[in-house]
Design an enzyme around this catalytic site. Structure first.
Site, PDB file in Angstrom:
ATOM      1  N   GLU A 141      46.313  15.006 -17.199  1.00 35.55           N
ATOM      2  CA  GLU A 141      46.110  15.327 -18.611  1.00 35.55           C
ATOM      3  C   GLU A 141      46.346  14.107 -19.483  1.00 35.55           C
ATOM      4  O   GLU A 141      45.659  13.906 -20.494  1.00 35.55           O
ATOM      5  CB  GLU A 141      47.029  16.470 -19.032  1.00 35.55           C
ATOM      6  CG  GLU A 141      46.633  17.817 -18.440  1.00 35.55           C
ATOM      7  CD  GLU A 141      47.539  18.952 -18.881  1.00 35.55           C
ATOM      8  OE1 GLU A 141      47.192  20.102 -18.594  1.00 35.55           O
ATOM      9  OE2 GLU A 141      48.577  18.677 -19.512  1.00 35.55           O
TER      10      GLU A 141
ATOM     11  N   ASP B   4      51.318  23.961 -14.046  1.00 36.06           N
ATOM     12  CA  ASP B   4      52.185  22.944 -14.634  1.00 36.06           C
ATOM     13  C   ASP B   4      53.467  23.547 -15.193  1.00 36.06           C
ATOM     14  O   ASP B   4      54.575  23.077 -14.891  1.00 36.06           O
ATOM     15  CB  ASP B   4      51.442  22.183 -15.736  1.00 36.06           C
ATOM     16  CG  ASP B   4      50.247  21.413 -15.210  1.00 36.06           C
ATOM     17  OD1 ASP B   4      50.276  20.990 -14.049  1.00 36.06           O
ATOM     18  OD2 ASP B   4      49.280  21.239 -15.971  1.00 36.06           O
TER      19      ASP B   4
END
Length: 287
Positions: A183, A67
């Protein structure tokens, strides 16, 4: 009886898919993406936000995961594009270890790939430990070592954001967040820690889609395919996200992309999504 059972099963499946679609829309998730277009769109988004805000710097902590690797490369591409347009723009990447980072080689590999304009290395251990010590000196107690370690983990995440905002304040900058749809769905971030940012260029992407952007950008395969870990718990170093979540990213991504998931995964994901709703909202205010 058999026909009735089949019909009921089909209805339950349709109902689950409707819930998945609604959650996906809420988190801006899509089943399919044009990877090249998404790279350009998200790079241009960062350029536009810099222009509209008048800020000249982007700031991001680089952990060595996919990420922050993808977000970091998008940031560097954005500031380079701004400079080509004749504007001042700088990307500051930050290394923010707590003591000695076990996967420091991955963070260094990410920086080598991103090629940021500037790298700042700030160890957050002393500040994090000092705050926990001050809290305990002030009377805070914990029920056991694991609870203490959990609280310290969230302090670490928030201390990292304190450092990034200090740099942004000094450099006229915006802090980049690395939150993506997977997430966000699971509330797997620290409120006012890694969940705090000015711009979130990975919003709406599933974990597998972030990996696709990483591949297209040319990130090292070891980083693109790395098993994610928040690495906040000192008593459980390098604990895999999927262990903490109780469900795999493959299942989370399938849920977001409105694909079929097992009943157990569906219930785990939906329960977690509802339980962590407060993390995705602004502070609760009176009606």
């Amino acid at each position: 009886m058999c026909l009735e059972s089949t019909t009921q099963s089909q209805e339950e499946t349709r109902s689950r898919r409707a819930v998945q679609r609604a959650v996906g829309v809420q988190l801006q998730a899509r089943s399919d993406i044009d990877v090249r277009h998404e790279i350009e769109r998200r790079r241009d988004f960062l350029c536009r936000v810099m222009q509209e805000s008048g800020q000249t710097t982007l700031v991001l902590g680089i952990s060595g995961g996919v990420d922050s690797t993808v977000a970091g490369r998008l940031a560097q591409l954005a500031v380079e594009q701004r400079r080509e347009q004749g504007e001042q723009a700088t990307f500051v990447a930050m290394r923010l270890p707590y003591g000695v980072q076990q996967d420091a080689d991955d963070a260094n590999a990410a920086l080598a790939f991103i090629q940021p304009d500037e790298v700042l290395d700030v160890n957050i251990q002393d500040a994090s430990d000092a705050l926990l010590e001050a809290l305990e000196n002030g009377g805070l107690t914990f029920k056991d070592a694991h609870q203490r370690d959990f609280v310290l983990g969230n302090i670490k995440a928030r201390q990292r954001m304190v450092a990034q905002y200090a740099v942004a304040g000094a450099r006229g900058g915006l802090v980049i967040g690395t939150d993506q749809a997977a997430e966000a769905l699971m509330g797997f971030f620290t409120k006012y820690g890694d969940g705090a940012c000015d711009v979130a260029p990975l919003t709406g992407l599933s974990k597998r889609q972030v990996r696709l952007l990483g591949q297209q950008l040319g990130a090292p395969a070891a980083l693109v395919n790395k098993a994610p870990t928040a690495d906040l718990e000192s008593l459980a170093p390098q604990k895999l996200d999927e262990v903490a979540l109780g469900v795999s990213y493959e299942e989370i991504d399938d849920f977001l992309e409105n694909r079929e998931v097992s009943e157990q995964a569906y219930e785990t994901i939906l329960t977690t999504y509802r339980r962590t709703a407060h993390k995705r909202r602004l502070p609760i205010a009176p009606d």
